[in-house]
Write an enzyme that holds these catalytic residues in place. Structure first.
Site, PDB file in Angstrom:
ATOM      1  N   ARG A  97      61.648  64.145  26.445  1.00 28.33           N
ATOM      2  CA  ARG A  97      61.365  63.514  27.863  1.00 28.33           C
ATOM      3  C   ARG A  97      62.512  63.110  28.618  1.00 28.33           C
ATOM      4  O   ARG A  97      63.884  63.625  27.969  1.00 28.33           O
ATOM      5  CB  ARG A  97      61.434  61.213  26.714  1.00 28.33           C
ATOM      6  CG  ARG A  97      60.542  61.013  26.035  1.00 28.33           C
ATOM      7  CD  ARG A  97      59.004  61.147  27.141  1.00 28.33           C
ATOM      8  NE  ARG A  97      58.001  60.596  26.509  1.00 28.33           N
ATOM      9  CZ  ARG A  97      56.762  60.928  25.643  1.00 28.33           C
ATOM     10  NH1 ARG A  97      57.002  62.323  25.811  1.00 28.33           N
ATOM     11  NH2 ARG A  97      56.065  60.545  25.453  1.00 28.33           N
TER      12      ARG A  97
ATOM     13  N   GLU B 141      57.123  61.591  36.544  1.00 31.75           N
ATOM     14  CA  GLU B 141      56.702  62.701  36.927  1.00 31.75           C
ATOM     15  C   GLU B 141      55.353  62.604  36.993  1.00 31.75           C
ATOM     16  O   GLU B 141      54.807  60.454  37.130  1.00 31.75           O
ATOM     17  CB  GLU B 141      55.724  62.946  35.039  1.00 31.75           C
ATOM     18  CG  GLU B 141      57.629  63.680  34.076  1.00 31.75           C
ATOM     19  CD  GLU B 141      56.324  63.796  33.143  1.00 31.75           C
ATOM     20  OE1 GLU B 141      55.926  63.685  32.693  1.00 31.75           O
ATOM     21  OE2 GLU B 141      58.163  64.355  32.359  1.00 31.75           O
TER      22      GLU B 141
ATOM     23  N   HIS C  10      55.333  69.127  32.177  1.00 35.96           N
ATOM     24  CA  HIS C  10      54.776  68.531  30.596  1.00 35.96           C
ATOM     25  C   HIS C  10      53.417  68.943  29.820  1.00 35.96           C
ATOM     26  O   HIS C  10      52.617  68.110  30.113  1.00 35.96           O
ATOM     27  CB  HIS C  10      54.174  66.806  31.184  1.00 35.96           C
ATOM     28  CG  HIS C  10      54.916  66.153  29.704  1.00 35.96           C
ATOM     29  ND1 HIS C  10      55.280  65.308  30.273  1.00 35.96           N
ATOM     30  CD2 HIS C  10      54.635  65.848  28.395  1.00 35.96           C
ATOM     31  CE1 HIS C  10      55.268  63.901  28.546  1.00 35.96           C
ATOM     32  NE2 HIS C  10      55.238  65.382  27.715  1.00 35.96           N
TER      33      HIS C  10
HETATM   34  C1  DGY Z   1      53.327  63.137  23.606  1.00 39.33           C
HETATM   35  O1  DGY Z   1      52.774  62.960  22.771  1.00 39.33           O
HETATM   36  O2  DGY Z   1      54.409  62.285  23.381  1.00 39.33           O
HETATM   37  C2  DGY Z   1      54.001  64.131  24.251  1.00 39.33           C
HETATM   38  O3  DGY Z   1      55.164  63.938  24.741  1.00 39.33           O
HETATM   39  C3  DGY Z   1      52.995  65.184  24.906  1.00 39.33           C
HETATM   40  O4  DGY Z   1      53.101  66.065  25.356  1.00 39.33           O
END
Ligand code: DGY
Length: 314
Positions: free
Chosen positions: A233, A262, A281
């Site tokens: 994250r 994002e 991402h």
């Molecule tokens: C999630 O599932 O939290 C991921 O960041 C998606 O790739």
């Protein structure tokens, strides 16, 4: 008859199949208004919602729901959901861990290799027709991966999957985490990890304790030829501090798949930095993994509505 809200179409046929498994009115976000507004209006009499990490589920949304029993997120991360508030209203929150671990670890490893071996830079040079010089012993030298020290911060599922890959590349591995884990590598304190790693990979969840965990002072402890890698994250790194550190050449580079905001602002200084590799991402972005995530998210939702345990409950 149940009412289920779904904010995004998902890969695979799992949502279609759902219609045969439950008597439900399934409503998809139609794109006509703001998704949050659509949720607020339609959640009133909904029994379940299937959302993605873009959909912030906070008190305001939850307060609009009178019958909601399950929030199924199509993600492992659940920092976009006020889990405590949902629980206080007896609403189950479910997520999709495990099925995306390997794809995410692959991508994290990939961007680490891309930045250290200058793969993206090399690709751009050729595609922009800038490969002017002949093969040259000093041309575009990068940093090796094998034999280098990898410091992993966090040793959950993704940390372990990264560790497996690092072993295949003959890296020395060390890790720091709040608690010691049952893994066969050296558990070190954070300062030691930062001072001694050639690559530092963040493998933490985002929560109140990890928000801006990686700040200027911590980056300053890293070696000047080290790289910082993040694919979990964005908010775990203080992005402004990272940009400052990169400008001051405190570290050699960074590879990031996740960002504080994002999509990334086109004016973000990271975009112009040659020693930084950025991907939008993509951690879980393979057809195989995204289909498995859909299967899990749908099963979680159906299980809760039919009174069974979901596969994964937050
Ligand atoms: C999630 O599932 O939290 C991921 O960041 C998606 O790739």
């Amino acid at each position: 008859m149940y009412k289920i809200l779904i904010t995004h179409e998902l890969p695979g046929n799992y949502i279609n199949d759902m219609k045969n498994k439950i008597d439900a009115d399934i409503l998809f976000y139609d794109g006509r208004k703001n998704i949050r507004q659509w949720l607020i209006e339609n959640i009133k009499d909904a029994d379940g919602i299937l959302i993605t990490l873009n959909d912030r589920i906070d008190e305001e949304i939850i307060d609009n729901a009178s019958k909601l029993r399950v929030i199924s997120t199509y993600s492992v991360g659940y920092d976009h959901i006020d889990v405590n508030y949902a629980k206080s209203k007896s609403i189950a929150v479910t997520n999709t861990p495990e099925v995306l671990t390997d794809a995410t670890a692959d991508l994290i490893f990939g961007i680490m290799m891309a930045v250290s071996r200058r793969i993206v830079e090399g690709n751009e040079i050729i595609k922009n027709n800038q490969w002017a010089s002949e093969w040259n012993p000093y041309y575009m030298l990068g940093t090796e991966i094998h034999g280098k020290t990898l410091g992993i911060i966090g040793m959950g599922r993704i940390g372990r999957a990264i560790l497996k890959r690092a072993e295949g590349f003959d890296m020395e591995t060390i890790y720091y985490s709040k608690h010691k884990h049952d893994v066969n590598i050296n558990y070190v304190d954070l300062n030691y990890l930062l001072k001694n790693s050639d690559f530092v990979i963040i493998a933490l969840d985002l929560n109140n304790e990890t928000y801006h965990f990686m700040d200027y002072d911590k980056i300053k402890l890293m070696k000047s030829d080290a790289y910082l890698i993040n694919g979990t994250r964005g908010k775990i790194i203080n992005e402004r501090d990272l940009i400052k550190a990169l400008n001051e050449k405190i570290i050699k580079g960074a590879a990031l798949d996740v960002f504080e905001n994002e999509p990334l602002d086109p004016d973000n200084p990271l975009i112009k930095m040659k020693n930084v590799v950025l991907t939008p991402h993509l951690g879980s972005a393979t057809l195989e993994t995204r289909s498995k995530m859909a299967e899990v998210a749908v099963k979680n939702l159906l299980n809760v509505l039919s009174g069974e345990e979901p596969l994964y409950k937050v």
